[in-house]
Design a protein around this motif. Structure first.
Motif, PDB file in Angstrom:
ATOM      1  N   LEU A  67       5.137   1.403 -18.021  1.00  0.00           N
ATOM      2  CA  LEU A  67       5.361   1.183 -16.582  1.00  0.00           C
ATOM      3  C   LEU A  67       4.129   0.642 -15.865  1.00  0.00           C
ATOM      4  CD1 LEU A  67       3.920   3.715 -14.843  1.00  0.00           C
ATOM      5  CD2 LEU A  67       5.908   4.949 -15.649  1.00  0.00           C
ATOM      6  N   GLY A  68       4.415   0.029 -14.713  1.00  0.00           N
ATOM      7  CA  GLY A  68       3.364  -0.416 -13.810  1.00  0.00           C
ATOM      8  C   GLY A  68       3.376   0.506 -12.607  1.00  0.00           C
ATOM      9  N   CYS A  69       2.201   0.685 -11.973  1.00  0.00           N
ATOM     10  CA  CYS A  69       2.160   1.614 -10.854  1.00  0.00           C
ATOM     11  C   CYS A  69       0.940   1.322  -9.978  1.00  0.00           C
ATOM     12  CB  CYS A  69       2.092   3.048 -11.355  1.00  0.00           C
ATOM     13  SG  CYS A  69       0.628   3.361 -12.361  1.00  0.00           S
ATOM     14  N   GLY A  70       0.810   2.069  -8.908  1.00  0.00           N
ATOM     15  CA  GLY A  70      -0.356   1.917  -8.061  1.00  0.00           C
ATOM     16  C   GLY A  70      -0.120   2.501  -6.682  1.00  0.00           C
ATOM     17  N   TYR A  73       2.372   6.026  -3.183  1.00  0.00           N
ATOM     18  CA  TYR A  73       2.287   5.411  -4.504  1.00  0.00           C
ATOM     19  C   TYR A  73       3.640   4.871  -4.919  1.00  0.00           C
ATOM     20  CZ  TYR A  73       4.082   9.873  -6.527  1.00  0.00           C
ATOM     21  OH  TYR A  73       4.807  10.977  -6.826  1.00  0.00           O
ATOM     22  N   ALA A  74       3.630   3.926  -5.857  1.00  0.00           N
ATOM     23  CA  ALA A  74       4.876   3.351  -6.381  1.00  0.00           C
ATOM     24  C   ALA A  74       4.701   3.146  -7.877  1.00  0.00           C
ATOM     25  CB  ALA A  74       5.175   2.024  -5.696  1.00  0.00           C
ATOM     26  N   PHE A  75       5.825   3.190  -8.585  1.00  0.00           N
ATOM     27  CA  PHE A  75       5.788   2.849 -10.009  1.00  0.00           C
ATOM     28  C   PHE A  75       7.107   2.209 -10.390  1.00  0.00           C
ATOM     29  CE2 PHE A  75       7.179   7.274  -9.592  1.00  0.00           C
ATOM     30  CZ  PHE A  75       8.371   7.274 -10.292  1.00  0.00           C
ATOM     31  N   THR A 118      14.162  -9.666  -9.702  1.00  0.00           N
ATOM     32  CA  THR A 118      13.378  -9.731 -10.932  1.00  0.00           C
ATOM     33  C   THR A 118      12.762  -8.374 -11.271  1.00  0.00           C
ATOM     34  OG1 THR A 118      11.437 -10.401  -9.668  1.00  0.00           O
ATOM     35  CG2 THR A 118      12.802 -12.154 -10.563  1.00  0.00           C
ATOM     36  N   HIS A 119      12.847  -7.443 -10.324  1.00  0.00           N
ATOM     37  CA  HIS A 119      12.383  -6.063 -10.540  1.00  0.00           C
ATOM     38  C   HIS A 119      13.078  -5.176  -9.512  1.00  0.00           C
ATOM     39  CE1 HIS A 119       8.643  -7.252  -7.854  1.00  0.00           C
ATOM     40  NE2 HIS A 119       9.784  -7.636  -7.335  1.00  0.00           N
ATOM     41  N   THR A 120      12.930  -3.863  -9.641  1.00  0.00           N
ATOM     42  CA  THR A 120      13.586  -2.971  -8.678  1.00  0.00           C
ATOM     43  C   THR A 120      12.721  -2.764  -7.436  1.00  0.00           C
ATOM     44  OG1 THR A 120      12.821  -1.192 -10.139  1.00  0.00           O
ATOM     45  CG2 THR A 120      15.181  -1.697 -10.169  1.00  0.00           C
ATOM     46  N   SER A 173       0.594  -7.393  -6.952  1.00  0.00           N
ATOM     47  CA  SER A 173       0.220  -7.793  -5.591  1.00  0.00           C
ATOM     48  C   SER A 173       0.654  -6.781  -4.531  1.00  0.00           C
ATOM     49  CB  SER A 173       0.788  -9.182  -5.271  1.00  0.00           C
ATOM     50  OG  SER A 173       2.139  -9.241  -5.633  1.00  0.00           O
ATOM     51  N   PHE A 174       1.579  -5.877  -4.886  1.00  0.00           N
ATOM     52  CA  PHE A 174       2.068  -4.911  -3.881  1.00  0.00           C
ATOM     53  C   PHE A 174       1.458  -3.528  -4.036  1.00  0.00           C
ATOM     54  CE2 PHE A 174       4.969  -3.868  -7.305  1.00  0.00           C
ATOM     55  CZ  PHE A 174       5.199  -5.118  -7.895  1.00  0.00           C
ATOM     56  N   THR A 175       0.526  -3.349  -4.982  1.00  0.00           N
ATOM     57  CA  THR A 175      -0.184  -2.072  -5.082  1.00  0.00           C
ATOM     58  C   THR A 175      -1.686  -2.338  -5.209  1.00  0.00           C
ATOM     59  OG1 THR A 175       0.334  -2.091  -7.448  1.00  0.00           O
ATOM     60  CG2 THR A 175       1.629  -0.600  -6.088  1.00  0.00           C
ATOM     61  N   GLU A 176      -2.478  -1.425  -4.677  1.00  0.00           N
ATOM     62  CA  GLU A 176      -3.944  -1.548  -4.757  1.00  0.00           C
ATOM     63  C   GLU A 176      -4.574  -0.178  -4.593  1.00  0.00           C
ATOM     64  OE1 GLU A 176      -5.694  -4.151  -5.649  1.00  0.00           O
ATOM     65  OE2 GLU A 176      -7.472  -2.887  -5.502  1.00  0.00           O
ATOM     66  N   GLY A 220      13.779  -2.663  -3.772  1.00  0.00           N
ATOM     67  CA  GLY A 220      14.349  -1.378  -3.332  1.00  0.00           C
ATOM     68  C   GLY A 220      13.365  -0.599  -2.478  1.00  0.00           C
ATOM     69  N   GLN A 221      12.051  -0.694  -2.791  1.00  0.00           N
ATOM     70  CA  GLN A 221      11.016  -0.035  -1.968  1.00  0.00           C
ATOM     71  C   GLN A 221      11.106  -0.520  -0.526  1.00  0.00           C
ATOM     72  OE1 GLN A 221       6.912  -0.320  -3.109  1.00  0.00           O
ATOM     73  NE2 GLN A 221       7.385  -0.544  -5.281  1.00  0.00           N
ATOM     74  N   ILE A 222      11.180  -1.864  -0.402  1.00  0.00           N
ATOM     75  CA  ILE A 222      11.194  -2.459   0.938  1.00  0.00           C
ATOM     76  C   ILE A 222      12.445  -2.026   1.710  1.00  0.00           C
ATOM     77  CG2 ILE A 222      11.133  -4.643   2.233  1.00  0.00           C
ATOM     78  CD1 ILE A 222       8.594  -4.048   0.585  1.00  0.00           C
TER      79      ILE A 222
HETATM   80  N1  PHE Z   1       7.660  -4.263 -10.284  1.00  0.00           N
HETATM   81  C1  PHE Z   1       6.660  -4.213 -11.308  1.00  0.00           C
HETATM   82  C2  PHE Z   1       7.182  -4.953 -12.548  1.00  0.00           C
HETATM   83  O1  PHE Z   1       8.335  -5.291 -12.609  1.00  0.00           O
HETATM   84  C3  PHE Z   1       6.342  -2.807 -11.697  1.00  0.00           C
HETATM   85  C4  PHE Z   1       5.699  -2.020 -10.587  1.00  0.00           C
HETATM   86  C5  PHE Z   1       6.467  -1.251  -9.716  1.00  0.00           C
HETATM   87  C6  PHE Z   1       4.316  -2.010 -10.427  1.00  0.00           C
HETATM   88  C7  PHE Z   1       5.875  -0.525  -8.707  1.00  0.00           C
HETATM   89  C8  PHE Z   1       3.728  -1.278  -9.441  1.00  0.00           C
HETATM   90  C9  PHE Z   1       4.495  -0.533  -8.574  1.00  0.00           C
HETATM   91  O2  PHE Z   1       6.441  -5.222 -13.475  1.00  0.00           O
END
Ligand code: PHE
Length: 342
Positions: free
Chosen positions: A286-289, A309-311, A172-174, A254-257, A177-179
């Motif tokens: 974009l989402g990030c954290g 950090y991730a985005f 449902t998102h990339t 839930s995976f960034t703080e 790939g982080q994991i």
């Molecule tokens: N995966 C999140 C989304 O699909 C975006 C995101 C990626 C947010 C990495 C924070 C860190 O909305």
């Protein structure tokens, strides 16, 4: 008999010299009438042949047949050369030529390549994730608990039902790939993960069931939120142009703080507020954290030592802003008039 044989010989050289002067369809037709038609010379010799004695008929007949066959062969080849069909005529050399559409890379491919270049320049590597993922990588390891609404059937395309086997789905998102990257290597890691994602969405001018994201992840000792902000600023300027205005707004994943969302100014109203930006003047790209310590626990990184950090950015959204595309569906209708502009 001598007479007829001589006639055949004479005819042969006559035919040869006639052939030499044929230079168009008209005199070729005259040639055919003269020698090969029903009342032509060759046939008249066949008539004469009938009057000969059986003992000599065979020899003269053979010569005559050979001559007929050779003449016909030559006639056929000349016919091909001079017939109307194969004649090439230019009716009007000033008419415009045909226009062919030469294929080019699709807008999405071009954008992915642009984005990859921007991040590779500052040291990111490219990782290819999986489009078919399991629940663990898409949700659990990203600290998304079992009853989180994102896991709902309404959003996620599951590939098998719950049971004792692993449950597979279309990512449902990339972010899985982080994991995958953190499971397979130890820090420092600095990667981007471009690719397709899938969500069970009602199709509209703003959303599709398949879309593209580019994920980014940087983990090392002492990575700060300030570096995240700097990297995103750099990206926005490279991708949209030096004068783009951006803002970072608090959010939740839930995976960034802590988490944030990056907005760019609305292209339609120049940040004055309109329907597209819901009167905020800004559009989210974009989402990030900062990577949540719980995620580090899942992949075996020590959260006391490492930060990161991730985005994750939506490509279609981002392109709609860059090129002022009013409807997300236009990317996939394959209308040549749209695609040609890029
Ligand atoms: N995966 C999140 C989304 O699909 C975006 C995101 C990626 C947010 C990495 C924070 C860190 O909305």
């Amino acid at each position: 008999m001598k007479d007829l044989l001589k006639k055949v010989e004479e005819l042969k050289s006559e035919i040869e010299s006639d052939i030499n002067v044929i230079n168009n369809a008209d005199n070729l037709e005259q040639f055919r009438i003269k020698y090969l038609s029903r009342k032509g010379i060759i046939n008249s010799l066949f008539e004469e042949l009938k009057t000969l004695d059986a003992s000599v008929k065979a020899q003269v007949g053979k010569e005559l047949n050979l001559l007929k066959r050779d003449t016909e062969t030559i006639y056929q080849s000349l016919l091909e050369k001079y017939s109307e069909k194969t004649e090439f005529k230019i009716e009007d050399a000033t008419l415009p030529g045909r226009i062919y559409n030469i294929g080019t890379k699709h807008l999405i491919t071009q954008a992915l390549e642009d984005i990859i270049k921007i991040f590779v320049k500052i040291g990111f590597k490219v990782y290819d994730g999986f489009e078919i993922e399991d629940e663990y990588h898409n949700f659990d390891a990203l600290n998304t608990p079992e009853h989180h609404p994102a896991r709902d059937m309404q959003d996620t395309f599951y590939l098998n039902s719950e049971g004792k086997d692993k449950r597979y789905l279309l990512r449902t998102h990339t972010s899985p790939g982080q994991i995958r990257v953190m499971e397979s290597q130890s820090p420092p890691v600095r990667v981007i993960v471009p690719g397709k994602c899938y969500r069970n969405e009602a199709i509209s001018s703003r959303s599709l069931a398949m879309f593209h994201q580019v994920e980014g992840l940087y983990v090392d000792k002492g990575v700060t939120f300030r570096e995240l902000k700097g990297t995103l600023d750099y990206f926005a300027k490279e991708f949209f142009g030096k004068n783009i205005k951006t803002r970072l707004r608090p959010s939740f994943f839930s995976f960034t703080e802590p988490s944030g969302e990056l907005d760019v100014e609305c292209y339609l109203c120049n940040s004055k507020g309109c329907r597209v930006c819901k009167y905020t003047g800004w559009l989210e790209i974009l989402g990030c954290g900062m990577v949540d310590p719980n995620v580090f626990e899942y992949v075996g990184y020590d959260p006391e030592i490492y930060t990161g950090y991730a985005f994750g950015m939506g490509i279609e959204r981002t392109l709609m802003i860059r090129h002022q595309v009013p409807d997300i569906r236009m990317f996939y209708e394959n209308d040549i008039r749209f695609l040609k502009q890029f």
